[in-house]
Design an enzyme around this catalytic site. Structure first.
Site, PDB file in Angstrom:
ATOM      1  N   SER A  13      57.781  35.710 -59.184  1.00  0.00           N
ATOM      2  CA  SER A  13      57.691  36.971 -58.136  1.00  0.00           C
ATOM      3  C   SER A  13      58.679  37.869 -58.707  1.00  0.00           C
ATOM      4  CB  SER A  13      58.158  36.299 -56.954  1.00  0.00           C
ATOM      5  OG  SER A  13      59.625  35.638 -57.096  1.00  0.00           O
ATOM      6  N   ARG A  91      64.527  27.327 -69.281  1.00  0.00           N
ATOM      7  CA  ARG A  91      64.985  26.655 -70.121  1.00  0.00           C
ATOM      8  C   ARG A  91      66.023  27.348 -70.895  1.00  0.00           C
ATOM      9  NH1 ARG A  91      61.743  22.804 -72.823  1.00  0.00           N
ATOM     10  NH2 ARG A  91      59.653  22.885 -71.992  1.00  0.00           N
ATOM     11  N   LEU A  93      68.217  28.624 -73.763  1.00  0.00           N
ATOM     12  CA  LEU A  93      67.941  29.296 -75.148  1.00  0.00           C
ATOM     13  C   LEU A  93      69.137  28.874 -76.066  1.00  0.00           C
ATOM     14  CD1 LEU A  93      66.253  32.371 -73.661  1.00  0.00           C
ATOM     15  CD2 LEU A  93      64.979  30.829 -75.188  1.00  0.00           C
ATOM     16  N   ASN A 107      69.325  38.251 -67.410  1.00  0.00           N
ATOM     17  CA  ASN A 107      68.835  37.311 -66.700  1.00  0.00           C
ATOM     18  C   ASN A 107      69.139  37.417 -65.344  1.00  0.00           C
ATOM     19  OD1 ASN A 107      67.983  34.346 -66.047  1.00  0.00           O
ATOM     20  ND2 ASN A 107      70.021  33.659 -65.911  1.00  0.00           N
ATOM     21  N   HIS A 109      70.213  35.321 -61.799  1.00  0.00           N
ATOM     22  CA  HIS A 109      70.358  33.892 -61.149  1.00  0.00           C
ATOM     23  C   HIS A 109      70.549  34.011 -59.861  1.00  0.00           C
ATOM     24  CE1 HIS A 109      71.966  29.765 -61.537  1.00  0.00           C
ATOM     25  NE2 HIS A 109      72.927  30.546 -60.532  1.00  0.00           N
TER      26      HIS A 109
HETATM   27  C1  GRF Z   1      64.556  33.073 -59.329  1.00  0.00           C
HETATM   28  O1  GRF Z   1      65.124  32.392 -58.036  1.00  0.00           O
HETATM   29  C2  GRF Z   1      65.594  33.430 -60.408  1.00  0.00           C
HETATM   30  O2  GRF Z   1      66.692  33.913 -59.970  1.00  0.00           O
HETATM   31  C3  GRF Z   1      65.870  32.225 -60.848  1.00  0.00           C
HETATM   32  O3  GRF Z   1      64.448  31.616 -60.981  1.00  0.00           O
HETATM   33  C4  GRF Z   1      63.568  31.786 -59.892  1.00  0.00           C
HETATM   34  C5  GRF Z   1      62.394  32.412 -60.270  1.00  0.00           C
HETATM   35  O4  GRF Z   1      61.503  32.774 -59.323  1.00  0.00           O
HETATM   36  N1  GRF Z   1      66.321  32.210 -62.260  1.00  0.00           N
HETATM   37  P1  GRF Z   1      60.242  33.693 -59.642  1.00  0.00           P
HETATM   38  O5  GRF Z   1      59.647  32.798 -60.860  1.00  0.00           O
HETATM   39  O6  GRF Z   1      60.688  35.034 -60.284  1.00  0.00           O
HETATM   40  O7  GRF Z   1      59.310  33.689 -58.493  1.00  0.00           O
END
Ligand code: GRF
Length: 214
Positions: A13, A91, A93, A107, A109
């Site tokens: 997403s 994963r 890295l 990234n 989070h």
């Molecule tokens: C998100 O909540 C992101 O913060 C975390 O993994 C999730 C990924 O969701 N690292 P999507 O695959 O982008 O829907």
């Protein structure tokens, strides 16, 4: 054009939010490739819907994590992107991979780092009964869920929030700040000096129950 490669493992997403931003008229970046470590990741389908080339790299084809990471690195290196975005890439890295992409690897989070690192960050926030949680876009360093913070967004946690409800709220703000961060990057409005990240952006104060700060 500012070229971005996105690494995913699942739903994608956030990838979709990045694609949507890149599809806007006058967009400052484009997504040139999506890499997944899961063949069935829905994000691969999302990329294909926009004719974005994809690669699936199977961990099982490699005897070590370092070799797997190197295979991903080689794909990235051949593409020579301006930025690499981890978007739900599940994963850790290796340090050599991260070091080779230093300053070009970011990234997202789902917590206000440094709180609630690792998996289940949203459940952790609920369990701790914090009053606010949110999400963070940060540079990636070898240590997990650490690295200079670029932008964060917060939402209130209500006692009536279910895990699913809170997840939904956080995803909503993720989909705002990740495209924003990549856009600012592409527009050279993010300057890094060691751990200090200067972002040339005036955040909205409070917009529909969330706060953005950078
Ligand atoms: C998100 O909540 C992101 O913060 C975390 O993994 C999730 C990924 O969701 N690292 P999507 O695959 O982008 O829907």
């Amino acid at each position: 054009m500012f070229n971005v490669v996105v690494l995913i493992s699942g739903n994608g997403s956030n990838l979709q939010a990045l694609i949507d931003e890149s599809e806007k008229e006058g967009a400052s970046f484009r997504i040139t490739h999506v890499i997944s470590d899961k063949a069935t990741a829905y994000g691969l389908e999302r990329a294909s819907n926009y004719s974005i080339p994809t690669s699936f790299v199977n961990r099982k084809d490699f005897s070590s994590r370092e070799e797997f990471d190197e295979a991903i690195y080689q794909i990235i290196n051949n593409l020579n992107p301006d930025l690499v975005c981890l978007a739900g890439f599940m994963r850790l890295l290796s340090a050599s991979f991260v070091t080779k992409l230093e300053g070009k690897l970011i990234n997202i989070h789902p917590s206000i780092l440094p709180a609630f690192k690792g998996t289940n960050s949203i459940a952790q926030a609920l369990n701790e009964q914090v009053k606010f949680t949110g999400c963070t876009v940060h540079f990636v360093i070898p240590e997990m869920d650490a690295g200079p913070i670029i932008i964060q967004s917060a939402v209130p946690v209500l006692s009536s929030d279910s895990l699913e409800g809170l997840e939904e709220k956080i995803h909503k703000i993720e989909h705002k700040i990740y495209p924003l961060a990549v856009r600012l990057f592409a527009e050279k409005r993010i300057k890094v000096n060691g751990d200090n990240v200067q972002v040339d952006y005036k955040p909205e104060n409070n917009n529909g129950g969330y706060l953005i700060s950078c």
